[in-house]
Design an enzyme around this catalytic site. Structure first.
Site, short mmCIF file in Angstrom:
data_model
loop_
_atom_site.label_atom_id
_atom_site.label_comp_id
_atom_site.label_asym_id
_atom_site.label_seq_id
_atom_site.Cartn_x
_atom_site.Cartn_y
_atom_site.Cartn_z
N LEU A 79 0.76 -1.17 0.10
CA LEU A 79 0.21 0.06 -0.06
C LEU A 79 0.80 1.18 -0.07
O LEU A 79 0.49 2.08 -0.56
CB LEU A 79 -0.80 0.01 1.38
N LEU A 141 3.21 -11.68 -0.41
CA LEU A 141 2.65 -12.36 0.77
C LEU A 141 3.84 -12.91 1.46
O LEU A 141 4.93 -12.82 1.06
CB LEU A 141 1.67 -13.67 0.21
N LYS A 164 10.69 -11.11 -2.93
CA LYS A 164 12.01 -11.76 -2.69
C LYS A 164 11.84 -12.02 -1.17
O LYS A 164 10.97 -11.26 -0.48
CB LYS A 164 13.32 -11.16 -3.08
N TYR A 252 19.62 -8.52 0.84
CA TYR A 252 19.96 -7.32 0.14
C TYR A 252 21.65 -7.39 0.12
O TYR A 252 22.10 -6.95 -0.72
CB TYR A 252 19.78 -6.00 0.79
#
Length: 411
Positions: A79, A141, A164, A252
């Site tokens: 969102l 999800l 990911k 990352y």
């Protein structure tokens, strides 16, 4: 000046102002009636067309030409970051939302102009097969659900863009790749950082040899975990997250070392700092690892020293020490405000690059372009996502056993 002289001067000035106002009024009336000294007034200025300016970004496609996206999972990240980014893309538009909260789904759909027919629940998702407005399903999800939902979307005949890490296990990753291949649909994993302007410039510099051979990489990613928050609750549960800080934010550091070197590691060593079962906030045990440190050795000679943690304040930095320059990305993988500082013998410089939020737009448009051009995405392929999971599994093995673990080549 005496008071009498001051008053006289003020009166004279007021009269002068009044005279000017009267003159202006007369001029306006003369203009309105077409009168002017010396004849007709010049023509009024008119708007005129100009040549197309040089565009900073190409024009967007018309709405009917953009690929329709269905977003599965309307949490904080979707969102606050991904849905706004969809509106800034050239090739994408939101055409459906999928959520287990019907009220939230309807509110989001209304805000983005998605019709009621484009609102799906988790239970009736499979009817999306007949929705011709949806070309791509975006799975946002918890990690343990990525494989099943990718398979559902592929069976429905949709391309899949998946967050990911790609999945929890190598076997799940292969299932996802096979499902999309059987359906003749594209799959991309949402690695946003290589599309971020500062990371992209670092990649360019290193590939061009401007910094020389890479000697060492140091990469650290951490943030506090609060299992009481809905956005963090599933991250503390192994059944949903699959792994802890490594899977969530350490990836990352791992993927960054891969795209900066342009190589895959051949060996890993690792140590748990806070292994699964360590107390979290409030003293309750958390069943995923909160802290881990690992080292990766690359075939070209570079070594990457990496950490991830759920128990310290926000750190998202990557530093590359190379033969002729060092590159510091700090922050490296934030949503906004990333920086790149290049240090050479002659001094330091900080290139002025684009806004960091373009990373979201870039990855979305890259997948849309790959679909249209019938090619693999340039970043975030299924095999890339699979190999990250393969490496992370070896990192866990090294931390458990205390021994170095070889990493098999990507295949």
């Amino acid at each position: 000046m005496s008071r009498r002289a001051f008053v006289a001067t003020g009166v004279s000035a007021g009269a002068a102002v009044a005279g000017v106002g009267a003159f202006a009024g007369s001029a306006a009336r003369a203009a309105a009636s077409g009168e002017a000294a010396g004849g007709a007034l010049p023509p009024a200025p008119r708007a005129a067309g100009r040549p197309m300016p040089e565009l900073e970004r190409p024009l967007a496609d018309s709405p009917e030409r953009r690929l329709g996206w269905a977003v599965v999972g309307l949490g904080d990240f979707a969102l606050n970051h991904m849905l706004p980014a969809l509106g800034r893309t050239r090739h994408c538009r939101l055409t459906a939302v999928v959520s287990g909260n019907a009220e939230k789904a309807r509110a989001v759909a209304a805000a983005y102009g998605v019709p009621a027919s484009g609102v799906y629940s988790y239970d009736d998702f499979d009817r999306i097969r007949d929705d011709r407005t949806v070309d791509v399903v975006y799975v946002v999800l918890p990690n343990a659900l990525h494989a099943a939902w990718t398979e559902r979307a592929a069976r429905a005949g949709k391309h899949v863009f998946c967050e990911k890490p790609m999945a929890v296990t190598e076997a799940e990753c292969r299932r996802m790749i096979d499902a999309c291949a059987r359906a003749g649909r594209r799959l991309m994993i949402a690695y946003r950082a290589p599309f971020e302007p500062h990371n992209a410039e670092a990649i360019r510099m290193l590939r061009a040899g401007e910094a020389g051979a890479i000697r060492e990489i140091v990469a650290d990613h951490g943030r506090p975990l609060d299992p009481e928050k809905p956005a963090d609750r599933w991250r503390a549960e192994a059944a949903l997250a699959g792994g802890g800080s490594l899977y969530d934010i350490g990836i990352y550091s791992l993927n960054g070392a891969r795209y900066l070197t342009g190589e895959d590691p051949v060996e890993v060593r690792a140590t748990y700092r806070k292994p699964p079962g360590s107390p979290g906030p409030g003293g309750r045990p958390i069943d995923v690892e909160q802290g881990i440190a690992w080292t990766m050795r690359f075939p070209g000679g570079a070594v990457a020293h990496c950490t991830s943690g759920y128990d310290f304040q926000n750190v998202k930095r990557i530093q590359v020490m190379a033969e002729r320059a060092s590159l510091a990305l700090d922050p490296a993988t934030e949503y906004e405000g990333n920086r790149l500082i290049v240090t050479r013998e002659r001094g330091r410089e900080e290139p002025k690059l684009g806004e960091s939020s373009l990373q979201f737009v870039g990855e979305l448009d890259e997948f849309a372009s790959a679909i249209r051009e019938n090619r693999e995405p340039r970043r975030g392929t299924g095999p890339e996502g699979l190999h990250d999971v393969r490496i992370m599994q070896r990192i866990y093995e090294a931390a458990r056993t205390g021994r170095p673990v070889e990493v098999p080549p990507a295949r």
